[in-house]
Enzyme design. Structure first.
Site, PDB file in Angstrom:
ATOM      1  N   CYS A 207       0.833  -1.204   0.000  1.00 31.29           N
ATOM      2  CA  CYS A 207       0.000   0.000   0.000  1.00 31.29           C
ATOM      3  C   CYS A 207       0.875   1.265   0.000  1.00 31.29           C
ATOM      4  O   CYS A 207       1.521   1.567  -0.997  1.00 31.29           O
ATOM      5  CB  CYS A 207      -0.950  -0.046   1.195  1.00 31.29           C
ATOM      6  SG  CYS A 207      -2.327   1.104   1.074  1.00 31.29           S
TER       7      CYS A 207
ATOM      8  N   GLU B 108      -1.173  -8.797   5.173  1.00 31.35           N
ATOM      9  CA  GLU B 108      -1.012  -9.024   6.622  1.00 31.35           C
ATOM     10  C   GLU B 108      -2.359  -9.101   7.332  1.00 31.35           C
ATOM     11  O   GLU B 108      -2.441  -9.608   8.445  1.00 31.35           O
ATOM     12  CB  GLU B 108      -0.133  -7.924   7.242  1.00 31.35           C
ATOM     13  CG  GLU B 108      -0.808  -6.579   7.518  1.00 31.35           C
ATOM     14  CD  GLU B 108      -0.915  -5.659   6.295  1.00 31.35           C
ATOM     15  OE1 GLU B 108      -0.639  -6.116   5.168  1.00 31.35           O
ATOM     16  OE2 GLU B 108      -1.301  -4.487   6.470  1.00 31.35           O
TER      17      GLU B 108
ATOM     18  N   HIS C 160      -3.557  -5.645   1.274  1.00 30.59           N
ATOM     19  CA  HIS C 160      -2.882  -5.846   2.560  1.00 30.59           C
ATOM     20  C   HIS C 160      -2.860  -7.321   2.958  1.00 30.59           C
ATOM     21  O   HIS C 160      -3.761  -7.768   3.677  1.00 30.59           O
ATOM     22  CB  HIS C 160      -3.614  -5.057   3.649  1.00 30.59           C
ATOM     23  CG  HIS C 160      -3.371  -3.584   3.590  1.00 30.59           C
ATOM     24  ND1 HIS C 160      -2.460  -2.944   4.391  1.00 30.59           N
ATOM     25  CD2 HIS C 160      -3.928  -2.625   2.813  1.00 30.59           C
ATOM     26  CE1 HIS C 160      -2.465  -1.642   4.118  1.00 30.59           C
ATOM     27  NE2 HIS C 160      -3.351  -1.425   3.164  1.00 30.59           N
TER      28      HIS C 160
END
Lengths: 239, 779
Positions: free
Chosen positions: A87, A212, A210
């Protein structure tokens, strides 16, 4: 010894803790690297996390690119070290010219936080495995400036060199268009539905989604694991 | 100084002297919003004529916004004690224990008036302010929710306000890395001149980390951390928040603050790091009335004095006078008390993060709130010297006149069902399918995805249910510490203003009931409450009556359920051109899940699952969305609320969720059973076949909004244990149909006649539900 990631923290980064947690969850070592550090020692790979570095009041990533740590990040990358920018991290990597192109405001001019489907492309990227090509991952996006753009020659080169790593695809299948022949368009308007690219050497990888956030299964999905695990598997042949 | 427009505040021309003539002092006091008898009170407290700076300080500290002078007495009706309460009202936020040594801080606050003038910055700084209240307590902010009210989106200005406020909330919260996980929005004409922006924030800490804003230790340093101070937001509390709006509202724009979320993000990290290291004696944020309220409240709570030199405050504008520095509402500033020994460490941490920290004064043992301006000649340096406790705690207290508004009898006497049945006999196109589509496509019921897509609702990696579920559910955990638990919290904000307008006492209770019911649907046990009480001008007896009634209703129900009210905010003067908003006592309720993995959403999961309605259908259509949307009428009595039945329904469903017996659970609210069924179908991309066999006419079975009802679905094999649990809790229920297919079909049986009332394909339902909000905003 565990594979060791460095998580580069700029003032205004806000996903560094989530990235660190996700990496630890997967059994890797992850340490923060403060933006004022000039030396990077003992890291097997680096992650530039999401957020709003320096508030992103200028063009996203434009200030962070001049942070003291960035010289070391560039040297690390040029020496072949694996670097992932998520990002805002992707935006910083383009500003630092480690990756080509730029991220414009989303086509609808609105911030977008939503799950998207991503097809893993056949690419030279170290962060994906050849056998994953064609696989569709469900990973959330969360950005205001994720509309990837580059000039025609760059796009040609990205395609020819297999540098396009992830593409946005329609929700229900692996399909890039609807029945009427209309091409699928990513919600942020990205050129060629590009969600992630790598450099020609394959070690520097930038992506808007994302991963994660979909590692420990809190939201019912664990598709983010593949990207981190793939790198480690390639580098050390385990995990 | 002349030529500067401070949002209508007359700026006195002074020659650097902070002295006022008696006549001028009274004039200025009145212009600043003080009443003549309040001015006399100041003379009594001071024993002399106040200085210019003192007058400004009193006008803010004794403004409605800071002093709660019209509401204090009523607020004493709330009970704030409970076994899990670690901190009740009176601090920056309330705090509860949520198990295993974890504590949760939360509070809701309004930012209505600034947002009505400048929606983006108004909403953004509303989020910023409430988040500061949370990390001030030592907690990392983990969630934010927003309760919004606007006029009809048919009006361009309302679209501008709505679009701007949503963008402001996202713009600020997204940058901070605090997920915006829930909230609600309603569109009603009553809010046209005065939108409501109520922001709630929640934070997480270990119980041992709880910090309070109590100044102590004479000789300790008073340190200002964060942004520099400018003229922005001067008079925000007195000019904006404590007066009605009129034609001059636009001129008040300079009184709206501008937010810098990047600075706030740094402040969060700096303050949490220093709190953890034990470097702060006390910490408070600068909110309404800026340095004045923060410093005087800190001194007052600790029974100490404070001595501040305004010239030590970093200023971002030239030639600021002492009173301007003291009352500025520049954002992203914190006030800390630090021992001289800890100062080097504080300075080091702040420098590392690039955050300014300045020693602006000291704690004294005099009990006096002293402000000095070291740029003046020595004999003139003290520009304010006031008793800290009197300033913070001795604001006037009023007992306003209260009178039942005339409209209530007429509105409550209206028989909604009779009205609708009469109109139905006149209609030749009675079509409940169409009515359901109209409801699903109405601004108050349609999907809110357009809003929450603009908010980062997942950062921090603890969001269990995506927005759109009945309640937000978060895992208790902290990726920064690497500590994750299996526990969770659930949060809901609620208030149907229309119900409160028609019956403020019951309306407030219904808001609480709905919030609790939302928690039950996800399996959580309600623990404590915050509220944001939005009303019109309390000096109008008919407005004050609605306030008094709403507070009583809410307080009575909270006591019944033993739910403490641990923080909150009152917002009065929500009027424009003499028209008050609907009474809107918004509640924010927090509950706990022992095992967060039981949480479930409202979506139907699998064809063949059995659909059960818990609770009872009545014919209550008063104040309903159906009455408003279909017949353009706001009248009648809102639904009855049996507090014990409500509790039993919630307990029964919660037990089912915790035993993992259910596939879905969905609270019934606006639009009644038909809308709830449609929403569960749309969310799960599955149809349903339902037969409603009851005592009430079809229109009521479909659209009545009777309270204490929850729609659940489950695998057929689980039905037996579910029914046992429902029977055990002695709650009424009916098995009404099955999940499956691609059509929502609802038959009604009334007086022995079965009719197909609704039959509509899923994609038709989804289309109106999903597309409406974006279409309305872009029209």
């Amino acid at each position: 010894m565990a594979f060791r990631f460095g998580v580069v923290v700029f003032p205004g980064s806000n996903c560094e803790q989530d990235v660190q947690y996700a990496l630890s969850y997967l059994g890797y070592e992850a340490r923060y690297v403060w933006h004022q550090e000039r030396q990077l020692h003992g890291f097997d790979a680096l992650v530039l996390p999401g957020g709003f570095s320096y508030g992103d009041y200028l063009r996203c990533g434009a200030v962070a690119r001049f942070s003291p740590v960035m010289d070391a990040v560039v040297s690390f990358a040029e020496a072949g070290g694996p670097v992932m920018g998520i990002c805002n991290g992707f935006q910083i990597l383009t500003e630092a010219h480690l990756l080509p192109g730029a991220l414009l405001r989303n086509i609808g001019l609105k911030f977008l936080c939503q799950p998207v489907s991503l097809r893993v492309e056949q690419s030279v990227c170290l962060w994906t495995l050849p056998e994953d090509a064609g696989r569709v991952l469900r990973i959330p996006i969360n950005h205001n400036e994720g509309n990837y753009i580059c000039d025609a020659d760059t796009l040609k080169a990205l395609r020819a060199n297999k540098q396009i790593v992830l593409r946005y695809v329609g929700d229900n299948d692996n399909d890039t268009g609807d029945d009427s022949g209309q091409l699928y368009q990513a919600p942020n308007g990205a050129l060629d539905n590009i969600a992630g690219i790598c450099n020609a050497a394959g070690n520097v990888f930038g992506l808007m989604p994302h991963p994660e956030r979909v590692v420990d299964g809190i939201s019912g999905c664990t598709d983010g694991r593949a990207l981190f695990n793939s790198l480690v598997r390639r580098m050390v042949g385990v995990s | 100084m002349s030529g500067l427009d401070l949002g209508g505040i007359p700026v006195p021309v002074t020659d650097g002297m902070d002295v006022l003539e008696p006549k001028r002092a009274l004039e200025l006091a009145v212009a600043l919003g003080l009443k003549p008898d309040e001015f006399d009170n100041i003379l009594a407290v001071q024993g002399r004529l106040p200085s210019l700076t003192e007058l400004y300080i009193y006008s803010l500290m004794w403004s409605e916004h800071c002093s709660y002078k019209h509401s204090k007495k009523q607020l004493r009706k709330f009970s704030s004690s409970g076994a899990k309460v670690l901190q009740g009202p009176g601090e920056n936020a309330g705090v509860i224990g949520v198990g295993d040594g974890w504590a949760v801080a939360f509070k809701m606050e309004s930012h209505n008036h600034p947002s009505a003038i400048e929606p983006y910055e108004g909403a953004a700084t509303g989020v910023g302010g409430i988040i500061r209240d949370i990390f001030t307590m030592g907690a990392r902010p983990i969630a934010s929710l927003d309760s919004l009210r606007f006029g009809s989106l048919d009006k361009p200005r309302q679209r501008y306000l709505f679009d701007g406020a949503v963008a402001g909330i996202g713009g600020y919260g997204n940058c901070l890395g605090v997920p915006t996980v829930g909230g609600e929005v309603y569109f009603e004409d009553a809010y046209e001149g005065n939108c409501l922006i109520n922001a709630m924030a929640v934070g997480l800490m270990r119980e041992s980390e709880l910090t309070r804003a109590i100044g102590s230790g004479p000789g300790n340093l008073v340190v200002l951390i964060g942004s520099s101070t400018g003229r922005d937001g001067i008079g925000g509390a007195s000019v904006l928040a404590s007066q009605e709006f009129d034609e001059a509202a636009e001129n008040k724009r300079p009184a709206v603050q501008v937010g810098d979320p990047f600075e706030e993000k740094l402040l969060i990290e700096v303050c949490l790091e220093l709190l953890k290291a034990g470097r702060f004696v006390a910490l408070g944020d600068l909110g309404a009335a800026g340095l004045t309220s923060s410093a005087s409240e800190m001194a007052s709570r600790g029974g100490v004095g404070i001595d501040i030199d305004v010239r030590k405050v970093p200023q971002r504008e030239d030639a600021m006078q002492a009173f301007e520095i003291m009352v500025s509402e520049s954002q992203e500033r914190m006030l800390a008390v630090v021992t001289p020994e800890d100062w080097p460490a504080v300075e080091e941490t702040c420098t590392r993060w690039g955050v300014a920290a300045s020693r602006i004064g000291t704690i004294t043992d005099t009990g006096r709130f002293v402000v000095r301006d070291s740029s003046l000649p020595p004999e003139q340096q003290i520009v304010a010297d006031m008793p800290a406790e009197m300033l913070a705690e001795s604001a006037p207290e009023y007992d306003p006149e209260s009178r039942r508004p005339a409209y209530l009898d007429e509105a409550q006497g209206f028989d909604a069902l009779a009205f609708i049945e009469k109109r139905e006999r006149e209609r030749d196109n009675l079509d409940y399918t169409q009515d359901l589509l109209t409801l699903l496509g109405s601004s108050n019921i349609c999907s809110r995805a357009w809003i929450w897509r603009q908010y980062d609702h997942q950062v921090q990696n603890n969001t269990v249910l995506l927005p759109g579920a009945d309640a937000a559910v978060l895992r208790i955990g902290d990726t920064g510490r690497g500590e994750m638990s299996t526990r969770g919290i659930a949060i809901s904000t609620d208030c149907n203003g229309r119900y409160c307008y028609l019956d403020p006492y019951r309306g407030a209770q219904l808001a609480l009931a709905e919030g609790m019911r939302n928690l039950a649907c996800v399996g959580a046990e309600p623990v404590a409450l915050t509220d944001c009480l939005n009303f019109g001008n309390p000096e109008k007896p008919e407005v004050f009556y609605t306030f008094e009634q709403a507070v009583s209703g809410l307080a009575d129900a909270c006591k019944h359920y033993k739910i403490p009210v641990i923080s909150g905010n009152v917002s009065f003067y929500n009027e424009s051109f003499g028209m008050a908003i609907y009474p809107t006592p918004t509640i924010g309720i927090v509950g706990v899940l022992e095992d967060v993995s039981v949480a479930l959403d409202a979506a139907f999961k699998q064809a063949g699952d059995v659909i059960i309605l818990v609770g009872e259908c009545t014919d209550e259509l008063g104040g309903s969305e159906y009455l408003k949307t279909r017949y353009d009428k706001v009248a009648g009595s809102p639904p009855q609320l049996d507090l014990d039945l409500e509790a039993a329904v919630q307990a029964a469903v919660r037990a089912c969720v915790q035993a993992r017996l259910l596939a879905s659970a969905h609270d019934l609210s606006e639009g009644g059973l038909a809308v709830a069924l449609a929403e569960s179908c749309i969310a799960g991309s599955l149809g349903a076949s339902v037969v409603l066999d009851g005592e009430v006419p079809p229109v009521a079975a479909l659209f009545a909004e009777s309270a204490s009802r929850i729609l659940i679905s489950a695998d057929p094999e689980q039905v037996e244990p579910i029914l046992e649990l429902l029977l055990g809790h002695q709650v009424p229920y009916s098995v009404i149909g099955d999940v499956g297919g691609s059509v929502l079909a609802i038959d009604t049986v009334f007086e022995g006649v079965q009719k197909a009332a609704v039959a509509v394909p899923l994609n038709a339902l989804a289309a109106v539900y999903h597309d409406t909000l974006e279409t309305l905003v872009k029209q």
